[in-house]
Design an enzyme around this catalytic site. Structure first.
Site, mmCIF file in Angstrom:
data_model
loop_
_atom_site.group_PDB
_atom_site.id
_atom_site.type_symbol
_atom_site.label_atom_id
_atom_site.label_comp_id
_atom_site.label_asym_id
_atom_site.label_seq_id
_atom_site.Cartn_x
_atom_site.Cartn_y
_atom_site.Cartn_z
ATOM 1 C CD GLU A 98 1.002 6.234 5.687
ATOM 2 O OE1 GLU A 98 2.480 6.087 6.123
ATOM 3 O OE2 GLU A 98 0.441 5.239 5.498
ATOM 4 C CB CYS B 162 -8.565 4.471 0.765
ATOM 5 S SG CYS B 162 -7.346 4.860 1.933
ATOM 6 C CB CYS C 190 -2.864 0.436 -2.362
ATOM 7 S SG CYS C 190 -3.204 2.571 -2.918
ATOM 8 C CG HIS D 293 -4.705 4.619 4.495
ATOM 9 N ND1 HIS D 293 -4.088 4.244 3.522
ATOM 10 C CD2 HIS D 293 -3.947 5.613 5.140
ATOM 11 C CE1 HIS D 293 -2.649 4.348 3.371
ATOM 12 N NE2 HIS D 293 -2.097 5.470 4.590
ATOM 13 C CG ASP E 199 -1.450 1.313 1.920
ATOM 14 O OD1 ASP E 199 -2.413 1.779 0.112
ATOM 15 O OD2 ASP E 199 -2.064 1.678 2.639
ATOM 16 C CB SER E 200 0.339 4.882 -0.761
ATOM 17 O OG SER E 200 -0.955 5.628 0.416
HETATM 18 N N1 DGL Z 1 -4.818 3.068 1.003
HETATM 19 C C1 DGL Z 1 -4.886 3.722 -0.718
HETATM 20 C C2 DGL Z 1 -5.885 3.520 -1.066
HETATM 21 O O1 DGL Z 1 -6.164 2.707 -0.851
HETATM 22 C C3 DGL Z 1 -4.256 5.423 -0.576
HETATM 23 C C4 DGL Z 1 -4.244 6.149 0.318
HETATM 24 C C5 DGL Z 1 -3.309 6.975 -0.528
HETATM 25 O O2 DGL Z 1 -1.911 6.642 -0.191
HETATM 26 O O3 DGL Z 1 -3.979 8.340 -0.869
HETATM 27 O O4 DGL Z 1 -6.475 4.205 -2.005
#
Ligand code: DGL
Length: 281
Positions: A170, A202, A91, A204, A28-29
């Site tokens: 984060e 997302c 992600c 996150h 993931d990011s």
């Molecule tokens: N967790 C990520 C997603 O599912 C990306 C969040 C990000 O880095 O902007 O889109």
């Protein structure tokens, strides 16, 4: 590969692959994909999990396709060099922008992507008014437009971009005033639109699902696809050979392009699982 169509049930089938001897790579990011790792651990408790948090380059949601494709290729290459047999793009943004590039580069490797759970949301919404919370990148992508074309007919879909939210998550502090303010601001248009179902688009966002539930109200159903992704990974892993000796202790290895101490601390707090953390060089 996108998550399966059906809403996952609590119990996997009896003959489900529990991942014994398998090495599954995911990325993931940043920290968000840990929500997918958590589901994978539950569904495939015997698999070795290799996770990359690209926190040094997060957030992806406000980056361009070429940058994300470059990171996805480099990270997947690393995961494969560590013996990963399946890649899970944990992600939504990287899936929207780069999963086709990864599948072209490694056609022989099963690659599982994640996408906003619009289809299960449509199935579960009573009033057919659905909100989708995601990064600006995911919502602007062709993949998301196609998803809405396929599953969003005859329903009202309210896309809500959440710039800055993944970055705030984060930090690892899930109850900060700044985070609450963002969640409230992004929930407001969805409340106004009277949606009864909201998709967390997302990886996150599941970590702040309780805040969204509070801001949206108890009657709103929140949809997360982590379980569906884990079941899809289980499905594609069924026929893979074991590289590892079966019965080897299932470890969780984490790498980050950011701070290893931060990742170790957050993973410990959010997952409560034993992990080994290294810096991605
Ligand atoms: N967790 C990520 C997603 O599912 C990306 C969040 C990000 O880095 O902007 O889109």
């Amino acid at each position: 590969m996108t998550p399966p169509d059906t809403v996952p049930s609590a119990n996997p089938p009896i003959d489900a692959c529990l991942g014994e001897g398998l090495r599954i790579g995911l990325f993931d990011s940043g920290l968000g994909g840990l929500s997918v790792l958590r589901a994978l651990r539950q569904h495939m408790p015997l698999a070795q999990l290799l996770y990359i948090a690209d926190s040094g380059n997060a957030p992806y949601g406000e980056r361009d396709d070429a940058f994300i494709a470059g990171r996805a290729l480099a990270i997947s290459d690393f995961l494969l060099s560590q013996g990963a047999q399946v890649i899970v793009v944990a992600c939504n943004t990287a899936t929207a922008m780069a999963v086709h590039t990864l599948r072209q580069r490694w056609p022989e490797v099963p690659i599982v992507g994640v996408e906003p759970g619009v289809k299960p949301a449509v199935a579960q919404s009573a009033n057919k008014r659905i909100g989708v919370l995601a990064t600006p990148g995911t919502l602007a992508s062709d993949k998301f437009k196609r998803l809405i074309e396929i599953h969003g007919q005859d329903v009202v879909i309210v896309p809500q971009p959440c710039p800055g939210l993944a970055k705030e998550i984060e930090s690892g502090h899930l109850d900060s005033p700044a985070l609450r303010a963002l969640v409230d601001a992004f929930s407001q248009p969805l409340r106004q639109a009277k949606v009864d179902t909201v998709v967390l688009g997302c990886t996150h966002y599941p970590f702040v699902a309780p805040l969204f539930q509070q801001a949206l109200g108890p009657h709103v159903r929140i949809i997360d696809t982590a379980e569906a992704v884990a079941r899809q990974t289980q499905r594609v892993s069924g026929d893979l050979p074991c590289l590892q000796a079966p019965h080897a202790e299932p470890t969780i290895q984490l790498w980050t392009s950011g701070s290893a101490a931060h990742l170790a601390q957050v993973a410990d707090r959010w997952l409560n699982l034993k992990t080994q953390v290294s810096v991605l060089r």
